[in-house]
Design a protein around this motif. Structure first.
Motif, PDB file in Angstrom:
ATOM      1  N   PRO A  32      -2.394  -8.537  -3.892  1.00 14.05           N
ATOM      2  CA  PRO A  32      -2.506  -7.163  -4.404  1.00 14.05           C
ATOM      3  C   PRO A  32      -1.797  -6.989  -5.751  1.00 14.05           C
ATOM      4  N   ARG A  33      -2.087  -5.910  -6.417  1.00 18.14           N
ATOM      5  CA  ARG A  33      -1.648  -5.690  -7.798  1.00 18.14           C
ATOM      6  C   ARG A  33      -0.192  -5.984  -8.080  1.00 18.14           C
ATOM      7  N   PHE A  34       0.720  -5.564  -7.222  1.00 17.23           N
ATOM      8  CA  PHE A  34       2.134  -5.725  -7.531  1.00 17.23           C
ATOM      9  C   PHE A  34       2.799  -6.744  -6.616  1.00 17.23           C
ATOM     10  N   GLU A  35       2.017  -7.707  -6.150  1.00 14.42           N
ATOM     11  CA  GLU A  35       2.553  -8.756  -5.292  1.00 14.42           C
ATOM     12  C   GLU A  35       2.215 -10.127  -5.852  1.00 14.42           C
ATOM     13  N   ARG A  36       2.224 -10.242  -7.147  1.00 14.54           N
ATOM     14  CA  ARG A  36       1.939 -11.504  -7.819  1.00 14.54           C
ATOM     15  C   ARG A  36       3.169 -11.951  -8.594  1.00 14.54           C
ATOM     16  N   SER A  37       3.409 -13.244  -8.596  1.00 14.58           N
ATOM     17  CA  SER A  37       4.488 -13.753  -9.443  1.00 14.58           C
ATOM     18  C   SER A  37       3.931 -13.917 -10.857  1.00 14.58           C
ATOM     19  N   CYS A  38       4.821 -13.915 -11.854  1.00 13.31           N
ATOM     20  CA  CYS A  38       4.382 -13.991 -13.245  1.00 13.31           C
ATOM     21  C   CYS A  38       5.487 -14.547 -14.132  1.00 13.31           C
ATOM     22  N   SER A  39       5.082 -14.917 -15.328  1.00 15.67           N
ATOM     23  CA  SER A  39       6.023 -15.317 -16.377  1.00 15.67           C
ATOM     24  C   SER A  39       5.950 -14.362 -17.554  1.00 15.67           C
ATOM     25  N   ALA A  96       2.318   8.583  -8.574  1.00 22.59           N
ATOM     26  CA  ALA A  96       0.883   8.720  -8.841  1.00 22.59           C
ATOM     27  C   ALA A  96       0.380   7.675  -9.836  1.00 22.59           C
ATOM     28  N   ASP A  97       1.244   7.199 -10.724  1.00 21.68           N
ATOM     29  CA  ASP A  97       0.854   6.189 -11.706  1.00 21.68           C
ATOM     30  C   ASP A  97       0.605   4.825 -11.067  1.00 21.68           C
ATOM     31  N   CYS A  98       1.091   4.631  -9.850  1.00 19.04           N
ATOM     32  CA  CYS A  98       1.062   3.307  -9.217  1.00 19.04           C
ATOM     33  C   CYS A  98      -0.124   3.091  -8.293  1.00 19.04           C
ATOM     34  N   GLY A  99      -0.794   4.128  -7.882  1.00 18.46           N
ATOM     35  CA  GLY A  99      -1.928   3.984  -6.986  1.00 18.46           C
ATOM     36  C   GLY A  99      -1.508   3.959  -5.530  1.00 18.46           C
ATOM     37  N   ALA A 100      -2.499   3.787  -4.670  1.00 14.69           N
ATOM     38  CA  ALA A 100      -2.262   3.791  -3.226  1.00 14.69           C
ATOM     39  C   ALA A 100      -1.385   2.610  -2.827  1.00 14.69           C
ATOM     40  N   ASP A 101      -0.549   2.818  -1.843  1.00  9.81           N
ATOM     41  CA  ASP A 101       0.301   1.777  -1.262  1.00  9.81           C
ATOM     42  C   ASP A 101       1.311   1.189  -2.247  1.00  9.81           C
ATOM     43  N   ALA A 102       1.682   1.951  -3.258  1.00  6.93           N
ATOM     44  CA  ALA A 102       2.699   1.524  -4.229  1.00  6.93           C
ATOM     45  C   ALA A 102       3.505   2.751  -4.641  1.00  6.93           C
ATOM     46  N   ALA A 103       4.665   2.515  -5.226  1.00 14.15           N
ATOM     47  CA  ALA A 103       5.514   3.621  -5.673  1.00 14.15           C
ATOM     48  C   ALA A 103       6.254   3.219  -6.935  1.00 14.15           C
ATOM     49  N   SER A 147       9.152   1.134 -12.795  1.00  8.09           N
ATOM     50  CA  SER A 147       8.156   0.093 -12.531  1.00  8.09           C
ATOM     51  C   SER A 147       7.526   0.299 -11.164  1.00  8.09           C
ATOM     52  N   CYS A 148       6.230   0.016 -11.064  1.00 10.16           N
ATOM     53  CA  CYS A 148       5.521   0.113  -9.801  1.00 10.16           C
ATOM     54  C   CYS A 148       5.802  -1.109  -8.936  1.00 10.16           C
ATOM     55  N   LEU A 149       6.021  -0.873  -7.644  1.00 15.87           N
ATOM     56  CA  LEU A 149       6.145  -1.940  -6.660  1.00 15.87           C
ATOM     57  C   LEU A 149       5.281  -1.576  -5.462  1.00 15.87           C
ATOM     58  N   SER A 150       4.708  -2.579  -4.816  1.00 12.80           N
ATOM     59  CA  SER A 150       3.924  -2.353  -3.599  1.00 12.80           C
ATOM     60  C   SER A 150       4.848  -1.967  -2.459  1.00 12.80           C
ATOM     61  N   LEU A 151       4.453  -0.949  -1.703  1.00 13.38           N
ATOM     62  CA  LEU A 151       5.208  -0.540  -0.528  1.00 13.38           C
ATOM     63  C   LEU A 151       4.852  -1.462   0.636  1.00 13.38           C
ATOM     64  N   CYS A 152       5.756  -1.580   1.605  1.00 11.91           N
ATOM     65  CA  CYS A 152       5.529  -2.468   2.736  1.00 11.91           C
ATOM     66  C   CYS A 152       6.235  -1.923   3.966  1.00 11.91           C
TER      67      CYS A 152
END
Length: 127
Positions: free
Chosen positions: A32-39, A71-78, A88-93
């Protein structure tokens, strides 16, 4: 925007090109959008890579997106205020909605909100 209680000690920030970028959620094997690792931010749909310090997962950064409200983060994120990384947006869990991409479901917000992030290394003191 939710305040983060411990992350300022764990964060650095590296932001790629400005703008939101296109969301790529078509591939089933992509986290999902905010559950990816990156450089770098260019690797992320939201064009923001939150660089993290030493952690149990050995992840250098987590894809995110700049925000000013949930609202800027979309569903299931805050939207969380992450120290030097800014808002910064993070996925909720939760126990029934676990994280993907090697991330852990940890308490992030001062109100007990849980989000997908890295876990600090054992023995690291949290502010």
């Amino acid at each position: 925007m939710k305040q983060s209680w411990w992350m300022p000690a764990l964060l650095l920030v590296l932001q790629g090109a400005s703008g939101c970028g296109a969301e790529d959620e078509g591939a089933a094997d992509v986290a999902p959008r905010f559950e990816r690792s990156c450089s770098t931010g260019e690797e992320c749909p939201g064009r923001k890579c939150v660089q993290v310090g030493e952690n149990q997962q050995g992840i250098a950064g987590i894809c995110s997106k700049a925000c000013s409200s949930d609202a800027d983060c979309g569903a299931d994120a805050a939207c969380f205020l992450l120290g030097g990384a800014g808002a910064s947006c993070l996925s909720l869990c939760s126990d029934t909605e676990p994280c993907e991409g090697g991330l852990a479901c940890v308490v992030v917000g001062t109100g007990g909100e849980r989000a997908c992030f890295v876990e600090p290394v054992a023995g690291m003191s949290l502010p």
